[in-house]
Design a protein around this motif. Structure first.
Motif, short mmCIF file in Angstrom:
data_model
loop_
_atom_site.label_atom_id
_atom_site.label_comp_id
_atom_site.label_asym_id
_atom_site.label_seq_id
_atom_site.Cartn_x
_atom_site.Cartn_y
_atom_site.Cartn_z
N ARG A 100 0.73 -1.23 -0.05
CA ARG A 100 -0.05 -0.06 -0.13
C ARG A 100 0.87 1.27 -0.14
N GLY A 101 2.06 1.26 0.82
CA GLY A 101 2.89 2.39 0.70
C GLY A 101 3.45 2.58 -0.73
N LEU A 102 3.72 1.74 -1.18
CA LEU A 102 4.39 2.01 -2.60
C LEU A 102 3.28 2.59 -3.66
N SER A 103 2.24 1.94 -3.54
CA SER A 103 0.87 2.53 -4.27
C SER A 103 0.76 3.90 -4.00
N ALA A 104 0.77 4.33 -2.79
CA ALA A 104 0.25 5.72 -2.38
C ALA A 104 1.50 6.70 -2.95
N TRP A 105 2.82 5.90 -2.76
CA TRP A 105 3.89 6.78 -3.38
C TRP A 105 3.85 7.15 -4.77
N LEU A 106 3.50 6.01 -5.50
CA LEU A 106 3.40 6.30 -6.90
C LEU A 106 2.33 7.05 -7.44
N ASP A 107 1.14 7.19 -6.66
CA ASP A 107 0.06 7.99 -7.13
C ASP A 107 0.69 9.70 -6.90
N ARG A 108 1.11 9.81 -5.80
CA ARG A 108 1.94 10.99 -5.44
C ARG A 108 2.88 11.70 -6.42
N ILE A 109 3.83 10.72 -6.75
CA ILE A 109 4.72 10.90 -7.93
C ILE A 109 4.14 11.32 -9.00
N ASP A 110 3.00 10.43 -9.59
CA ASP A 110 2.15 10.98 -10.68
C ASP A 110 1.67 12.32 -10.60
N HIS A 111 1.17 12.65 -9.52
CA HIS A 111 0.38 14.07 -9.06
C HIS A 111 1.49 14.85 -9.42
N GLU A 112 2.57 14.88 -8.52
CA GLU A 112 3.52 15.70 -8.51
C GLU A 112 4.69 15.98 -9.60
N GLU A 113 4.87 14.81 -10.37
CA GLU A 113 5.93 15.08 -11.23
C GLU A 113 5.50 14.76 -12.75
#
Length: 421
Positions: A100-113
């Protein structure tokens, strides 16, 4: 004066194990492709740590990339967490890497980068690339999935040699992984395999989008794997030395060395009484450690340099009964000017000529004969080793693979949206 150079585009890189240090197995290509992509992109790396002592390696990786997320994978706890997903129909080899942590991190990277490309090394973490990064605008990133091998066929091969409940579990896993290989190909722009043979195997199993499948082989660092760098032998003994290298908790490697010790080494020692067999690699299982009870067998465990052992051995062996893709251990031994005896499976994807660049053997008697001949004919063995290194330096250097990857990735800025539903 401000820096007018353009900002490099963002890329997300995913792999199933920490790609550092690049010393064994999948870590070698995973690290080298990562190293190359950091020259073209701002790389955001998502990966897994399966060893308690990985902290220093994580720090080294953090210095290479623009962002890093490391999920923790510990057995048997990981199997307990994955079990409900397996009951629901997911392959266990994929469910193990749900985090779950990796999934949330990927969503954040998609939004920010807003990364323009995704590179995934290994099919069982490719689900993150296909199931995430779905953009309403339709401007999805370019998805490059490097399956390496056709894992469904690997599990099918395990099933053939297993019995009872194990056989049933491997059969189920093979079917489920094959289903995922199709789904992932449907959601990718490009799917890479490590050899032409593996690529053809996947194309034959797909019912759609076989045209998305390409080949991206491994390379070998021939400057690092050079016998001249290792003048001092890391072991003693008077007899001819045979060597096997690899992660010694990997079932095909375990099966291979047990078979060699039981079926081949006694025949070699009947001709060469003081012959030694060194099993060099990390995390040897109890079955592998027990092989030291046989005359001439040494199990080293983790070592500082597998190259040093190969530099002072006379013959490398790869008696793999189940082999997928290109074997790093074979290419590295060839780079070390070491004659190598292989099975047909271990030779897959290697453009060598049996008898010129390496020896091909099938069956215990054939293995004994060819191994003994290389010891008794040292000049022929030397010629084979020199020819093997020349082949590796010409066809399996990393720069050639980087150029191929660049050609594939050049389409990323113009990639069409691939529906993922």
């Amino acid at each position: 004066m401000s820096d007018a150079s353009p900002k490099k585009p963002a890329l997300v890189y995913l792999c199933q194990r920490l790609p550092y240090p690049p010393t064994t197995g999948e870590r070698i290509p995973a690290f080298n492709f990562l190293r190359h992509l950091t020259t073209r992109y701002r790389v955001f790396l998502g990966t897994f740590s399966d060893q308690p002592g990985d902290a220093a390696d994580i720090d080294a990786l953090r210095k290479m990339v623009s962002g890093l997320y490391v999920a923790t994978l510990r057995k048997p706890q990981a199997y307990l967490r994955a079990f409900p997903r397996w009951l629901a129909g997911e392959p266990i080899s994929y469910a193990l890497f749900r985090d779950r942590g990796l999934s949330a991190w990927l969503d954040r990277i998609d939004h920010e980068e807003s990364p323009e490309a995704l590179f995934v090394f290994s099919s069982n973490v490719s689900t993150y690339a296909v199931d995430h990064f779905r953009r309403p605008s339709g401007q999805d990133p370019f998805r490059f999935l490097h399956f390496c091998d056709v894992d469904s066929q690997k599990f099918a091969a395990y099933a053939q040699s297993a019995r009872g409940l194990k056989r049933v579990i491997f059969q189920i896993e093979a079917r489920r992984v094959q289903r995922e290989e199709q789904r992932l190909t449907d959601g990718a722009n490009t799917v890479a395999l490590i050899s032409q043979e593996e690529a053809a195997l996947l194309r034959s199993a797909l019912t759609r989008h076989a045209d998305r499948v390409v080949t991206l082989p491994n390379g070998v660092d021939s400057q690092r794997f050079d016998r001249r760098l290792h003048p001092t032998a890391p072991f003693g003994g008077q007899g001819a030395t045979f060597v096997f290298t690899g992660a010694m908790d990997y079932p095909p490697n375990v099966q291979a060395v047990i078979w060699f010790v039981q079926s081949v080494l006694p025949g070699i020692r009947a001709h060469i009484p003081h012959a030694q067999f060194y099993i060099v690699g990390t995390r040897p299982t109890p079955e592998v450690k027990a092989l030291e009870g046989n005359a001439g067998v040494v199990v080293t465990g983790a070592v500082d340099s597998t190259a040093a052992y190969m530099a002072h051995a006379q013959v490398a062996v790869a008696p793999l009964q189940v082999a997928r893709g290109v074997q790093n251990k074979v290419l590295e031994a060839m780079a070390m000017e070491l004659p190598v005896v292989v099975t047909s499976g271990a030779m897959t994807g290697i453009a060598g000529v049996p008898g010129e660049h390496l020896e091909l053997a099938e069956g215990a008697d054939d293995w004994v004969r060819r191994c003994v001949a290389l010891i008794e004919q040292p000049e022929r063995a030397q010629r084979m080793g020199l020819a093997a290194r020349a082949l590796v330096c010409e066809h399996y250097n990393w720069n050639a693979q980087f150029e191929l990857l660049d050609r594939y990735m050049q389409t990323s800025r113009h990639a069409e949206h691939i529906p993922t539903d």
